[in-house]
Design a protein around this motif. Structure first.
Motif, PDB file in Angstrom:
ATOM      1  N   LEU A 229      -3.985   2.691   2.556  1.00 32.17           N
ATOM      2  CA  LEU A 229      -3.448   2.117   3.788  1.00 32.17           C
ATOM      3  C   LEU A 229      -4.546   2.050   4.836  1.00 32.17           C
ATOM      4  CD1 LEU A 229      -0.043   4.042   3.908  1.00 32.17           C
ATOM      5  CD2 LEU A 229      -0.454   1.723   3.038  1.00 32.17           C
ATOM      6  N   THR A 230      -4.961   0.867   5.157  1.00 30.59           N
ATOM      7  CA  THR A 230      -6.081   0.664   6.086  1.00 30.59           C
ATOM      8  C   THR A 230      -5.652   0.700   7.543  1.00 30.59           C
ATOM      9  OG1 THR A 230      -5.717  -1.720   5.882  1.00 30.59           O
ATOM     10  CG2 THR A 230      -7.368  -0.724   4.420  1.00 30.59           C
ATOM     11  N   ARG A 231      -4.360   0.617   7.801  1.00 31.80           N
ATOM     12  CA  ARG A 231      -3.818   0.562   9.150  1.00 31.80           C
ATOM     13  C   ARG A 231      -2.517   1.355   9.197  1.00 31.80           C
ATOM     14  NH1 ARG A 231      -5.663  -4.718  11.498  1.00 31.80           N
ATOM     15  NH2 ARG A 231      -7.036  -5.683   9.949  1.00 31.80           N
ATOM     16  N   PRO A 232      -2.020   1.679  10.393  1.00 29.82           N
ATOM     17  CA  PRO A 232      -0.673   2.259  10.456  1.00 29.82           C
ATOM     18  C   PRO A 232       0.299   1.322   9.759  1.00 29.82           C
ATOM     19  CG  PRO A 232      -1.727   2.302  12.621  1.00 29.82           C
ATOM     20  CD  PRO A 232      -2.612   1.481  11.738  1.00 29.82           C
ATOM     21  N   GLN A 267       0.612  -4.664  10.963  1.00 27.29           N
ATOM     22  CA  GLN A 267       1.575  -4.879   9.873  1.00 27.29           C
ATOM     23  C   GLN A 267       1.272  -6.181   9.137  1.00 27.29           C
ATOM     24  OE1 GLN A 267       3.372  -2.053   9.385  1.00 27.29           O
ATOM     25  NE2 GLN A 267       2.119  -1.655  11.194  1.00 27.29           N
ATOM     26  N   PHE A 268       0.922  -7.207   9.896  1.00 29.34           N
ATOM     27  CA  PHE A 268       0.663  -8.502   9.280  1.00 29.34           C
ATOM     28  C   PHE A 268      -0.608  -8.489   8.437  1.00 29.34           C
ATOM     29  CE2 PHE A 268      -0.839 -13.038   9.797  1.00 29.34           C
ATOM     30  CZ  PHE A 268       0.058 -13.564   8.881  1.00 29.34           C
ATOM     31  N   LEU A 269      -1.650  -7.842   8.953  1.00 29.49           N
ATOM     32  CA  LEU A 269      -2.970  -7.913   8.304  1.00 29.49           C
ATOM     33  C   LEU A 269      -3.147  -6.936   7.152  1.00 29.49           C
ATOM     34  CD1 LEU A 269      -5.673  -9.557   8.866  1.00 29.49           C
ATOM     35  CD2 LEU A 269      -3.763  -9.950  10.423  1.00 29.49           C
ATOM     36  N   ILE A 270      -2.300  -5.927   7.039  1.00 25.69           N
ATOM     37  CA  ILE A 270      -2.588  -4.850   6.097  1.00 25.69           C
ATOM     38  C   ILE A 270      -2.695  -5.354   4.662  1.00 25.69           C
ATOM     39  CG2 ILE A 270      -0.172  -4.146   5.788  1.00 25.69           C
ATOM     40  CD1 ILE A 270      -1.283  -1.209   5.858  1.00 25.69           C
ATOM     41  N   PHE A 271      -1.897  -6.346   4.297  1.00 29.81           N
ATOM     42  CA  PHE A 271      -1.997  -6.868   2.933  1.00 29.81           C
ATOM     43  C   PHE A 271      -3.228  -7.747   2.750  1.00 29.81           C
ATOM     44  CE2 PHE A 271       2.221  -5.259   2.350  1.00 29.81           C
ATOM     45  CZ  PHE A 271       2.266  -4.953   1.001  1.00 29.81           C
ATOM     46  N   PHE A 272      -3.648  -8.428   3.793  1.00 30.26           N
ATOM     47  CA  PHE A 272      -4.866  -9.227   3.677  1.00 30.26           C
ATOM     48  C   PHE A 272      -6.101  -8.328   3.580  1.00 30.26           C
ATOM     49  CE2 PHE A 272      -1.926 -12.348   5.563  1.00 30.26           C
ATOM     50  CZ  PHE A 272      -2.060 -13.360   4.617  1.00 30.26           C
ATOM     51  N   ASP A 273      -6.020  -7.101   4.109  1.00 27.40           N
ATOM     52  CA  ASP A 273      -7.107  -6.140   3.908  1.00 27.40           C
ATOM     53  C   ASP A 273      -7.303  -5.840   2.424  1.00 27.40           C
ATOM     54  OD1 ASP A 273      -7.367  -5.956   6.637  1.00 27.40           O
ATOM     55  OD2 ASP A 273      -6.322  -4.034   6.817  1.00 27.40           O
ATOM     56  N   LEU A 274      -6.237  -5.964   1.644  1.00 30.51           N
ATOM     57  CA  LEU A 274      -6.255  -5.612   0.218  1.00 30.51           C
ATOM     58  C   LEU A 274      -6.368  -6.841  -0.680  1.00 30.51           C
ATOM     59  CD1 LEU A 274      -3.292  -3.071   0.404  1.00 30.51           C
ATOM     60  CD2 LEU A 274      -5.710  -2.484   0.230  1.00 30.51           C
ATOM     61  N   GLN A 275      -6.463  -8.006  -0.115  1.00 36.54           N
ATOM     62  CA  GLN A 275      -6.407  -9.259  -0.875  1.00 36.54           C
ATOM     63  C   GLN A 275      -7.449  -9.307  -1.986  1.00 36.54           C
ATOM     64  OE1 GLN A 275      -7.198 -12.778   1.504  1.00 36.54           O
ATOM     65  NE2 GLN A 275      -5.720 -13.972   0.309  1.00 36.54           N
ATOM     66  N   LEU A 281      -2.091 -11.586  -3.161  1.00 33.14           N
ATOM     67  CA  LEU A 281      -1.774 -10.336  -2.487  1.00 33.14           C
ATOM     68  C   LEU A 281      -1.036  -9.422  -3.460  1.00 33.14           C
ATOM     69  CD1 LEU A 281      -0.450 -11.694   0.948  1.00 33.14           C
ATOM     70  CD2 LEU A 281      -2.787 -11.041   0.340  1.00 33.14           C
ATOM     71  N   PRO A 282      -1.219  -8.109  -3.337  1.00 33.36           N
ATOM     72  CA  PRO A 282      -0.476  -7.207  -4.220  1.00 33.36           C
ATOM     73  C   PRO A 282       1.008  -7.256  -3.915  1.00 33.36           C
ATOM     74  CG  PRO A 282      -1.604  -5.957  -2.516  1.00 33.36           C
ATOM     75  CD  PRO A 282      -2.078  -7.371  -2.392  1.00 33.36           C
TER      76      PRO A 282
END
Length: 563
Positions: A229-232, A267-275, A281-282
Motif C-alpha cells: 500500500l503506497t498511500r493511505p 484512493q484514486f491513484l493507489i492502483f495506478f501506483d501498482l499498474q 490494474l490488479p
C-alpha cells in the motif's frame, strides 16, 4: 450507538480491529484481530473474555467511534485504540482475559516486571502487553517450538478494583515506554472522528443515523501506507473484505473529493501506483500482496471526470500524473482484450466485469458486453479533455475520434431492436439475459440517441428492475433471479450510483432522484451492507462496506442539493 455484531471496532489509520467471527463460525465472541493478511484470513490473535474471581462472566457490548464498552453485572471493560498501533483497555470490577489464537512458533515471554511480549509468528506480528494499573498473570507453557497456549489475565488492583493496560503491536522493536491516559486517548480519538464526521457529505436530516454509520465505516476502514500500500487506503471493510478492489476505490475517492481531496486523490491513484507495464490494474491489493488473476472494469475515466467536477484540487500537475497511466489502462483493453479483433473488447471472466456471476456469463466466456464499451467511450472522452488541458492537442483530437468511433461501433454491435444485449466474443452468439448490466450504457447520457435513452428508461421504470428499495441487478421475474444471488438479484451501491449518474446526464432527473431516495432509505434502515435483498431491503453479506457508505453519502448529498 453502533452494533458490534455488524460493525467492527477500529479507527482511522490502524490495522487493529475488534469484531466477532460469526461470518465463518457463528461465534459471537469478540476477537482482537490483525487484518494485514487480506480476506483469506480472519486474523484473530486474541479472544476476549471478562472474568470475575477467575471465572468468566457474560457481557453486553456497546460501541461508539472511540470506545468499545463491555458491560457485565459486576463492572465493565472499555477498549480504545488510542494510537494506530496501541490498544488500551481499562476495567472496573472485572478483569479482562485474552486467550491467544496460537499457531506454529507462537510464544510469549516476560520482558520486564509488568510487560510480556507475545510473538504471533503465524500473523507475522508481535504484541507488547503492559500493565499500567492492576496486575497481569500469564499462562504460557512452552513445549518444543511454541507455547501450547497463551492465556493473559489483566486483573484489577484490589484496593480500587480498577485495571488499565496497553497492547502495542510491533514488528521488530516496540516504541513506547509509557502510554497516554485512557481518557486522554479516548478524547483524541473522538475529536478525530468528530472532525471526519463534520467533513462528510451533508444529507437530509431523515438520514442522520445512516450518515453517522457511513461516516464511522469510512473513517475506521482507512489503513496506513504499508507494504504494497503506497498511500493511505480505505479498505472495503474491516469485517471480511479486508482489501481494496480496482473499481471499489473509485467510489470512495469521489465521496471524499469535496471535503478531503488529498485523501480522495490517494484512493484514486493507489492502483495506478501498482499498474503493470502492460497497462492492466490488479484485481485487488492489501498490504501484503496484489492479485493479478483478474481486474475490474475501466470506470476510472468516469471517476476522474467526477473528481474534476467536485474539486479544484485536481491540478494540471495531478492530471499530468495520471494521464499516461490512464492511457495505458485504456489501451490494455483494446490491445489485449479483443481476441477476435472486431474492435469490441471483452470480459474473459465475470470477475473482470465486477458483476462476478451475472447472467451474461451463463453461456461461458469471453463475453462482449455493452457496459465495458460504454466505460471506454467515456474514458477516451475524458482522456481528450485531459490532453487538451495539458496542451496535447493532437492527442486530444485523436481521443475524441476514438471515443466517437467506439460509441458508433457499440450501438451497431449491441443494440438489437429495442434493447442492448451481450454477445459471445468470436461467434457473436446473442446471450439472452435479464441482467441490469446491459442497461449500463445509460452512463453515456445524452451521447446516446434519444430513442435508445427513452427505451432504456421505460424498461427501468416499468419492466420490473425498480423495486421499492432500488434497482435489482437481475430482473425479479427472471428464472435466474435469487434473493441472495450476489449479482443475480440483490441491489448494489456501485450500479445504483452509475445509473443514477447516467440518468441525470440523460436528463431523467426525477427518476434518478427517486432511485437515490429509495437507496438512501434502505441503507439508513438496513445498514451499509455489501448488497441488499431487492424485494425486502434487508442487508446481505458483509454488513459494513465502505463503497456502500460512500455511495449512500453521495446520493444523500445529491438529494440535499436537489431539495
Amino acid at each position: 450507538m453502533l452494533d458490534i455484531k455488524k460493525v467492527p471496532f477500529s479507527r482511522y489509520g490502524s490495522f487493529i480491529t475488534i469484531s466477532q467471527n460469526h461470518h465463518e463460525t457463528g461465534d459471537d465472541s469478540l476477537y482482537i484481530r490483525n487484518i494485514r493478511n487480506g480476506d483469506n484470513d480472519f486474523g484473530a490473535v486474541f479472544r476476549i473474555e471478562l472474568i470475575k474471581d477467575s471465572g468468566t462472566v457474560p457481557y453486553t457490548a456497546g460501541l461508539t467511534p472511540s470506545v468499545l464498552r463491555l458491560n457485565a453485572e459486576f463492572g465493565f471493560a472499555e477498549f480504545c485504540i488510542t494510537e494506530r498501533k496501541v490498544l488500551q483497555i481499562k476495567s472496573k470490577g472485572v478483569g479482562v482475559r485474552l486467550i491467544g489464537i496460537t499457531g506454529v512458533y507462537d510464544y510469549a515471554v516476560k520482558v520486564e516486571q509488568n510487560r510480556w511480549e507475545v510473538n504471533h509468528s503465524s500473523q507475522e506480528i508481535r504484541y507488547l502487553l503492559t500493565t499500567i494499573t492492576g496486575n497481569m498473570t500469564v499462562e504460557a507453557p512452552f513445549k518444543e517450538q511454541r507455547c501450547e497456549k497463551i492465556v493473559v489475565d489483566f486483573l484489577p488492583d484490589s484496593s480500587v478494583s480498577e485495571m488499565e493496560c496497553a497492547i502495542e503491536e510491533f514488528t521488530t522493536i516496540y516504541a513506547h515506554r509509557s502510554y497516554l491516559l485512557f481518557s486522554e486517548g479516548q478524547n483524541r480519538v473522538q475529536a478525530e472522528f468528530d472532525y471526519w464526521y463534520a467533513n462528510t457529505l451533508e444529507m437530509p436530516e431523515r438520514y442522520r443515523d445512516g450518515r453517522l454509520l457511513a461516516s464511522y465505516i469510512t473513517w475506521s476502514c482507512v489503513v496506513p501506507p504499508e507494504g504494497m500500500l503506497t498511500r493511505p487506503a480505505m479498505y472495503m471493510s474491516k469485517n471480511w473484505m479486508t482489501n481494496i478492489w480496482s473499481w471499489d476505490h473509485c467510489f470512495n475517492a469521489i465521496a471524499l473529493a469535496k471535503k478531503s481531496p488529498e485523501l480522495a486523490w490517494d484512493q484514486f491513484l493507489i492502483f495506478f501506483d501498482l499498474q503493470d507495464v502492460s497497462g492492466v490494474l490488479p484485481d485487488f491489493v492489501n498490504n501484503r500482496y496484489a492479485l493479478w488473476n483478474f481486474t475490474k472494469p475501466p470506470i476510472h475515466g468516469w471517476t476522474l471526470r467526477k473528481l474534476m467536477e467536485k474539486t479544484d484540487h485536481v491540478t494540471l500537475e495531478k492530471l499530468q500524473e495520471v494521464y499516461e497511466p490512464l492511457v495505458k489502462w485504456t489501451n490494455w483493453w483494446i490491445q489485449f482484450q479483443d481476441t477476435d479483433c472486431d474492435g469490441i473488447p471483452q470480459y474473459n471472466h465475470g470477475n473482470d466485469s465486477g458483476w462476478d456471476n451475472s447472467t451474461i456469463f451463463h453461456k461461458g466466456t469471453p463475453v462482449e458486453s455493452p457496459d465495458l464499451t460504454s466505460f471506454l467511450v467515456i474514458q477516451m472522452d475524458v482522456l481528450a479533455d485531459v490532453a487538451e488541458k495539458l496542451n496535447k492537442d493532437v492527442e486530444a483530437a485523436r481521443w475524441r475520434q476514438r471515443s466517437q468511433e467506439m460509441l458508433t461501433r457499440m450501438i451497431s454491435h449491441f443494440w438489437k431492436g429495442n434493447r442492448f444485449i451481450a454477445l459471445k466474443s468470436g461467434t457473436h452468439e446473442p446471450i439472452h439475459s435479464n441482467s441490469l448490466v446491459v442497461y449500463m450504457p445509460l452512463i453515456l447520457g445524452k451521447r446516446l440517441p434519444d430513442e435508445i435513452v427513452n427505451q432504456l428508461v421505460m424498461d427501468i421504470k416499468y419492466k420490473g428492475f425498480l423495486t421499492e428499495h432500488g434497482l435489482a441487478t437481475e430482473l425479479p421475474s427472471s428464472p435466474y433471479y435469487r434473493n441472495d444471488g450476489y449479482w443475480r438479484g440483490p441491489i448494489w451501491a456501485p450500479t445504483t450510483m452509475l445509473l443514477v449518474d447516467g440518468l441525470l446526464s440523460a436528463g431523467e432527473r426525477e427518476l434518478a432522484l427517486d432511485i437515490a431516495e429509495r437507496f438512501c432509505e434502505m441503507a439508513t434502515n438496513a445498514g451499509m451492507a455489501e448488497n441488499f435483498d431487492a424485494m425486502t431491503g434487508e442487508s446481505l453479506r458483509d454488513p459494513a462496506f465502505t463503497w456502500t457508505s460512500s455511495v449512500f453519502l453521495m446520493l444523500g448529498d445529491l438529494l440535499k442539493e436537489a431539495f
